[in-house]
Design an enzyme around this catalytic site. Structure first.
Site, mmCIF file in Angstrom:
data_model
loop_
_atom_site.group_PDB
_atom_site.id
_atom_site.type_symbol
_atom_site.label_atom_id
_atom_site.label_comp_id
_atom_site.label_asym_id
_atom_site.label_seq_id
_atom_site.Cartn_x
_atom_site.Cartn_y
_atom_site.Cartn_z
ATOM 1 N N ARG A 1 -5.458 -2.591 -6.242
ATOM 2 C CA ARG A 1 -6.444 -2.806 -5.178
ATOM 3 C C ARG A 1 -7.448 -1.653 -5.110
ATOM 4 N NH1 ARG A 1 -3.593 -2.629 0.608
ATOM 5 N NH2 ARG A 1 -2.223 -4.184 -0.314
ATOM 6 N N SER B 1 -4.366 -7.295 6.363
ATOM 7 C CA SER B 1 -3.808 -8.064 5.243
ATOM 8 C C SER B 1 -4.833 -9.028 4.667
ATOM 9 C CB SER B 1 -2.574 -8.832 5.704
ATOM 10 O OG SER B 1 -1.553 -7.952 6.102
ATOM 11 N N ASN C 1 7.893 0.817 0.812
ATOM 12 C CA ASN C 1 8.050 -0.367 -0.031
ATOM 13 C C ASN C 1 8.952 -0.153 -1.241
ATOM 14 O OD1 ASN C 1 6.236 -2.178 1.429
ATOM 15 N ND2 ASN C 1 4.631 -0.757 0.791
ATOM 16 N N ARG D 1 16.952 -19.617 36.252
ATOM 17 C CA ARG D 1 17.124 -19.030 34.920
ATOM 18 C C ARG D 1 18.021 -19.919 34.067
ATOM 19 N NH1 ARG D 1 15.971 -13.493 34.380
ATOM 20 N NH2 ARG D 1 17.524 -13.375 32.694
ATOM 21 N N GLN E 1 5.914 -10.681 2.690
ATOM 22 C CA GLN E 1 6.006 -9.328 3.227
ATOM 23 C C GLN E 1 7.136 -8.568 2.535
ATOM 24 O OE1 GLN E 1 3.496 -8.616 4.942
ATOM 25 N NE2 GLN E 1 3.494 -9.421 7.021
ATOM 26 N N ARG F 1 0.840 -1.191 0.000
ATOM 27 C CA ARG F 1 0.000 0.000 0.000
ATOM 28 C C ARG F 1 0.878 1.245 0.000
ATOM 29 N NH1 ARG F 1 -2.851 3.113 3.930
ATOM 30 N NH2 ARG F 1 -1.659 2.058 5.556
#
Length: 436
Positions: free
Chosen positions: A82, A93, A33, A177, A114, A23
């Site tokens: 889109r 998504s 992007n 731990r 992605q 987008r």
């Protein structure tokens, strides 16, 4: 012919599509992007991995932005434009994936990759997809193993009936731990990719049905959300990113502008002396390094450059390079140089700095500009240097060319990613059936 073989031949082959959601309205980093990461648009890293994996019948980018569409098609993807309904800040998504599936009935399996995972390799996608095509899983997603101790979140200072609210450990006993080497850690989604069948998508699920994970090593699990992630991701991708099969290994020639690239374009003039320019020793060494690796270098100038007399000869002696002065038709003259050497554009790297270089920057297999170049040149180049003209930009581009050549050669010579088991090795990546 056996009945089983007949059935197999008659089975409809699944259409498997890669889909990158991109987008234009990213709030964290504007047009994230397509922002340059190590000289490549961010989305270019995953598109290259998807296309080179040769696992997909089609590779798509779903976007609402013209510039992203332009970059996507340049890198070889098809574009799904889109709708505004799934291009809002509130869109998830799944909404965008469902719209894509609705408009592309031929697709049986969608791999949502992605764009912000630039260390993805083709082998990751190939091995994960085999869990669907060969083992019958309906959804597969990527994970990474983390060794983080988690604690319950509390409102500091808030009180309860028993006094102030205190935190509690969620995945460890503080009295015992474990050492890192004694604890397997936990599997966390790294967001790199999600394979899902059409049936699950139509039911409103990305992960479901017979579900499995694909474990990626931490060095390949890179995600970018905010600006502070960018320099870290750039260093990681230079070391662990996928650089293609043989696209950049064939660079044979670098054409480099003198004014505005090798020099800073400034010419101090005095009434009593001649014009002078400075040349950075790092840049000269970068040119020498390229020539040692059998990349020829030609230094170019144009009629518009105000270069001092005698500079061309001095630079030629310093670098052992040919220096050529081009006229107005820079692209045509560069093409003539290539033809005389029987080279294609993909075998040429070009470094320019202004509007007259744009055509060559677009056409060259690899191109770069200094960081202080005008926007029109920055947008045309495939690599944007961090260094300014005359301040090491040529050396930076030389290092980049040599690194890409080294990476491409190494990836062709080895069958396995270091530290990651492939399908042709004696082990397979860890797989867990999550839900039957």
């Amino acid at each position: 012919m056996a009945p089983a073989k007949k059935r197999k031949r008659n089975e409809k082959r699944q259409h498997i599509a890669a889909l990158i959601l991109a987008r234009g309205g990213s709030k964290g980093i504007r047009l994230k992007n397509i922002k340059m990461l190590a000289g490549v648009p961010l989305i270019g890293w995953v598109l290259r991995a998807a296309l080179d994996s040769k696992q997909f019948n089609s590779v798509w980018v779903s976007t609402d932005h013209d510039e992203i569409e332009k970059v996507a098609t340049t890198w070889g993807a098809q574009v799904h434009r889109r709708s505004p309904e799934v291009s809002k800040d509130s869109t998830c998504s799944l909404d965008a994936i469902q719209e894509f599936a609705k408009n592309h009935k031929e697709v049986d399996v969608v791999c949502n990759i992605q764009a912000t995972s630039p260390c993805l390799h083709p082998s990751h996608l190939k091995e994960a997809l085999e869990l669907i095509t060969k083992q019958g899983f309906e959804s597969v997603f990527s994970v990474v193993r983390r060794h983080h101790f988690r604690w319950q979140e509390v409102n500091i200072g808030a009180s309860s009936s028993s006094g102030f609210e205190v935190t509690k450990p969620l995945n460890l006993d503080p009295r015992k731990r474990p050492r890192r080497q004694d604890w397997a850690g936990e599997l966390c989604e790294n967001g790199s990719f999600y394979f899902t069948t059409r049936r699950l998508i139509e039911e409103g699920q990305i992960q479901g049905g017979k579900c499995a994970y694909y474990e990626m090593l931490p060095e390949y699990s890179v995600d970018i959300d905010v600006d502070i992630d960018w320099p870290v991701a750039e260093q990681r991708v230079l070391r662990f990113g996928y650089f293609g099969q043989d696209k950049l290994e064939v660079v044979r020639l670098l054409l480099c502008k003198i004014s505005g690239c090798l020099t800073d374009g400034c010419f101090p003039i005095s009434a009593s002396g001649p014009e002078m320019v400075t040349v950075n020793e790092k840049d000269i060494n970068g040119i020498r390094m390229l020539k040692q690796e059998e990349v020829d270098v030609i230094l170019i100038s144009s009629n518009e450059d105000l270069l001092p007399k005698g500079l061309a000869e001095k630079l030629s002696n310093m670098t052992d390079c040919q220096v050529i002065k081009l006229e107005k038709d820079i692209q045509g003259e560069v093409k003539a140089i290539m033809d005389s050497r029987k080279l294609d554009w993909k075998e040429v790297a070009y470094m320019g700095n202004d509007v007259q270089d744009v055509e060559c920057l677009n056409l060259a297999g690899l191109s770069a500009v200094p960081t202080d170049a005008p926007v029109v040149a920055l947008n045309a180049a495939k690599y944007s240097c961090h260094s300014a003209a005359g301040k090491g930009a040529v050396r930076e581009f030389a290092d980049h060319i040599l690194l890409l050549k080294k990476k491409a050669k190494a990836q062709m010579e080895q069958n396995c990613i270091p530290g990651q088991m492939h399908s042709n090795c004696t082990e397979i990546p860890p797989v867990v059936e999550i839900l039957n």
